[in-house]
Design a protein around this motif. Structure first.
Motif, PDB file in Angstrom:
ATOM      1  N   SER A  14       0.807  -1.214   0.000  1.00 24.35           N
ATOM      2  CA  SER A  14       0.000   0.000   0.000  1.00 24.35           C
ATOM      3  C   SER A  14       0.842   1.266   0.000  1.00 24.35           C
ATOM      4  CB  SER A  14      -0.929   0.004   1.214  1.00 24.35           C
ATOM      5  OG  SER A  14      -0.173  -0.016   2.420  1.00 24.35           O
ATOM      6  N   ARG A  15       2.075   1.180   0.491  1.00 30.15           N
ATOM      7  CA  ARG A  15       2.993   2.322   0.489  1.00 30.15           C
ATOM      8  C   ARG A  15       4.408   1.793   0.549  1.00 30.15           C
ATOM      9  NH1 ARG A  15       3.364   4.096   6.730  1.00 30.15           N
ATOM     10  NH2 ARG A  15       4.732   5.712   5.899  1.00 30.15           N
ATOM     11  N   LEU A  16       5.346   2.601   0.086  1.00 30.02           N
ATOM     12  CA  LEU A  16       6.729   2.159  -0.005  1.00 30.02           C
ATOM     13  C   LEU A  16       7.622   3.109   0.796  1.00 30.02           C
ATOM     14  CD1 LEU A  16       8.175  -0.184  -1.374  1.00 30.02           C
ATOM     15  CD2 LEU A  16       8.563   1.267  -3.363  1.00 30.02           C
ATOM     16  N   ILE A  17       8.491   2.522   1.616  1.00 30.95           N
ATOM     17  CA  ILE A  17       9.437   3.258   2.453  1.00 30.95           C
ATOM     18  C   ILE A  17      10.842   2.841   2.044  1.00 30.95           C
ATOM     19  CG2 ILE A  17      10.218   3.667   4.826  1.00 30.95           C
ATOM     20  CD1 ILE A  17       7.388   2.760   5.719  1.00 30.95           C
ATOM     21  N   VAL A  18      11.770   3.780   2.065  1.00 27.45           N
ATOM     22  CA  VAL A  18      13.181   3.488   1.813  1.00 27.45           C
ATOM     23  C   VAL A  18      13.964   3.893   3.048  1.00 27.45           C
ATOM     24  CG1 VAL A  18      15.204   3.922   0.366  1.00 27.45           C
ATOM     25  CG2 VAL A  18      12.916   3.917  -0.658  1.00 27.45           C
ATOM     26  N   SER A  19      14.763   2.977   3.575  1.00 29.29           N
ATOM     27  CA  SER A  19      15.636   3.278   4.707  1.00 29.29           C
ATOM     28  C   SER A  19      17.040   3.512   4.170  1.00 29.29           C
ATOM     29  CB  SER A  19      15.637   2.111   5.699  1.00 29.29           C
ATOM     30  OG  SER A  19      16.594   2.323   6.716  1.00 29.29           O
ATOM     31  N   ALA A  20      17.589   4.701   4.435  1.00 29.10           N
ATOM     32  CA  ALA A  20      18.891   5.072   3.864  1.00 29.10           C
ATOM     33  C   ALA A  20      19.700   5.876   4.867  1.00 29.10           C
ATOM     34  CB  ALA A  20      18.692   5.882   2.591  1.00 29.10           C
ATOM     35  N   ASN A  21      21.008   5.891   4.655  1.00 30.37           N
ATOM     36  CA  ASN A  21      21.919   6.692   5.481  1.00 30.37           C
ATOM     37  C   ASN A  21      22.481   7.889   4.736  1.00 30.37           C
ATOM     38  OD1 ASN A  21      22.158   5.618   8.142  1.00 30.37           O
ATOM     39  ND2 ASN A  21      23.144   3.806   7.289  1.00 30.37           N
ATOM     40  N   ARG A  22      22.331   7.902   3.422  1.00 29.76           N
ATOM     41  CA  ARG A  22      22.920   8.961   2.597  1.00 29.76           C
ATOM     42  C   ARG A  22      22.120   9.090   1.307  1.00 29.76           C
ATOM     43  NH1 ARG A  22      28.324   5.656   0.418  1.00 29.76           N
ATOM     44  NH2 ARG A  22      27.394   3.598   0.589  1.00 29.76           N
ATOM     45  N   HIS A  23      22.382  10.165   0.563  1.00 27.80           N
ATOM     46  CA  HIS A  23      21.726  10.389  -0.729  1.00 27.80           C
ATOM     47  C   HIS A  23      20.193  10.331  -0.622  1.00 27.80           C
ATOM     48  CE1 HIS A  23      25.717   8.505  -2.115  1.00 27.80           C
ATOM     49  NE2 HIS A  23      25.815   9.823  -2.257  1.00 27.80           N
ATOM     50  N   VAL A  24      19.690  10.924   0.455  1.00 26.12           N
ATOM     51  CA  VAL A  24      18.250  10.883   0.699  1.00 26.12           C
ATOM     52  C   VAL A  24      17.470  11.476  -0.470  1.00 26.12           C
ATOM     53  CG1 VAL A  24      16.421  11.810   2.182  1.00 26.12           C
ATOM     54  CG2 VAL A  24      18.513  10.878   3.199  1.00 26.12           C
ATOM     55  N   ASP A  25      17.988  12.547  -1.065  1.00 22.67           N
ATOM     56  CA  ASP A  25      17.274  13.186  -2.175  1.00 22.67           C
ATOM     57  C   ASP A  25      17.190  12.272  -3.390  1.00 22.67           C
ATOM     58  OD1 ASP A  25      20.067  13.427  -2.322  1.00 22.67           O
ATOM     59  OD2 ASP A  25      19.944  15.141  -3.690  1.00 22.67           O
ATOM     60  N   LEU A  26      18.204  11.438  -3.600  1.00 21.35           N
ATOM     61  CA  LEU A  26      18.207  10.547  -4.757  1.00 21.35           C
ATOM     62  C   LEU A  26      17.269   9.354  -4.558  1.00 21.35           C
ATOM     63  CD1 LEU A  26      22.013  10.539  -5.667  1.00 21.35           C
ATOM     64  CD2 LEU A  26      20.174  11.923  -6.648  1.00 21.35           C
ATOM     65  N   TYR A  27      17.002   9.007  -3.309  1.00 24.46           N
ATOM     66  CA  TYR A  27      16.075   7.911  -3.029  1.00 24.46           C
ATOM     67  C   TYR A  27      14.622   8.371  -2.981  1.00 24.46           C
ATOM     68  CZ  TYR A  27      19.715   4.477  -2.049  1.00 24.46           C
ATOM     69  OH  TYR A  27      20.749   3.589  -2.173  1.00 24.46           O
ATOM     70  N   ALA A  28      14.412   9.678  -2.829  1.00 30.72           N
ATOM     71  CA  ALA A  28      13.060  10.208  -2.638  1.00 30.72           C
ATOM     72  C   ALA A  28      12.068   9.813  -3.733  1.00 30.72           C
ATOM     73  CB  ALA A  28      13.117  11.723  -2.497  1.00 30.72           C
ATOM     74  N   PRO A  29      12.475   9.697  -5.025  1.00 31.84           N
ATOM     75  CA  PRO A  29      11.491   9.309  -6.046  1.00 31.84           C
ATOM     76  C   PRO A  29      10.920   7.899  -5.865  1.00 31.84           C
ATOM     77  CG  PRO A  29      13.414  10.337  -7.063  1.00 31.84           C
ATOM     78  CD  PRO A  29      13.769  10.064  -5.637  1.00 31.84           C
ATOM     79  N   TYR A  30      11.557   7.092  -5.019  1.00 28.72           N
ATOM     80  CA  TYR A  30      11.171   5.683  -4.939  1.00 28.72           C
ATOM     81  C   TYR A  30      10.355   5.349  -3.686  1.00 28.72           C
ATOM     82  CZ  TYR A  30      14.722   5.801  -8.484  1.00 28.72           C
ATOM     83  OH  TYR A  30      15.452   6.134  -9.599  1.00 28.72           O
ATOM     84  N   GLY A  31      10.172   6.306  -2.798  1.00 27.37           N
ATOM     85  CA  GLY A  31       9.384   6.041  -1.602  1.00 27.37           C
ATOM     86  C   GLY A  31       9.650   7.083  -0.541  1.00 27.37           C
TER      87      GLY A  31
END
Length: 207
Positions: free
Chosen positions: A54-71
């Motif tokens: 129903s929704r997608l989350i990305v757990s990251a330590n860096r490059h948060v802006d580059l991951y933003a399109p994916y969740g």
């Protein structure tokens, strides 16, 4: 694309892509952003998982802006436990961010060929066994980072982490996880941890 069985719909199921690793065997590259057939690896993972949840989350330590399109991007770790502490910190962040859902389906960012019915089968295996968690098994190989777990496990996981433990398999065993069989799709769990494995994934994807 395989249909999600009606009994296990996307409602109440969130997805989490783990992208907080240091990529040591990939020369320190952020693995989720390594290019595979012209796209970041996270794009392949998100395309597989998004239709199942129903929704997608990305757990990251860096490059948060580059991951933003994916969740929805959440930083793994916290002030108390620190960052770069392994996948369980990312899972804890995902559980905290998905408390309104009943289940969280977790996958790593370096597994671009995931089954299109992964969420349904993992949640189904857990429900059938009346267990709070299920992880993928394929041809005798355990894929601990591909799992579905009840979001109510967050306090249990935080207690485990605060005790100093970081091993995924040990926590799963203590929490009562069961296995979900994917013997019909062993290649779906192909990991891309090294440049050599990336080359293999390129060849596989081109078939």
């Amino acid at each position: 694309m395989a249909e999600v069985p009606p009994a296990i719909s996307r409602a109440g199921v969130a997805g989490l892509i783990l992208a907080g690793g240091q990529g040591m065997r990939m020369n320190g590259q952020d693995k989720g952003l390594v290019m595979l057939r012209g796209e970041p690896m996270v794009a392949h993972v998100a395309r597989r998982l998004a239709p199942q949840v129903s929704r997608l989350i990305v757990s990251a330590n860096r490059h948060v802006d580059l991951y933003a399109p994916y969740g929805e991007v959440l930083r793994d770790g916290e002030a108390e436990l620190g960052a770069w502490q392994g996948p369980l910190l990312g899972i804890a962040a995902g559980l905290a961010g998905a408390q309104q859902e009943a289940w969280l389906v977790v996958v790593p960012c370096d597994t671009p060929f995931l089954p299109r019915d992964l969420a349904a089968r993992l949640v189904g295996a857990a429900k059938s066994a009346k267990a709070p968690m299920a992880y993928a098994m394929a041809n005798g190989q355990r894929h601990s980072a591909c799992m579905a777990l009840r979001t109510s496990l967050l306090p249990n996981l935080l207690a485990y982490l605060r005790a100093g433990d970081r091993k995924v398999g040990l926590w799963q065993a203590r929490a009562g996880a069961v296995e979900a069989c994917f013997d019909d799709a062993p290649d779906a769990f192909m990991n891309v941890n090294t440049p050599e494995e990336l080359a293999r994934a390129e060849r596989y994807a081109s078939q």
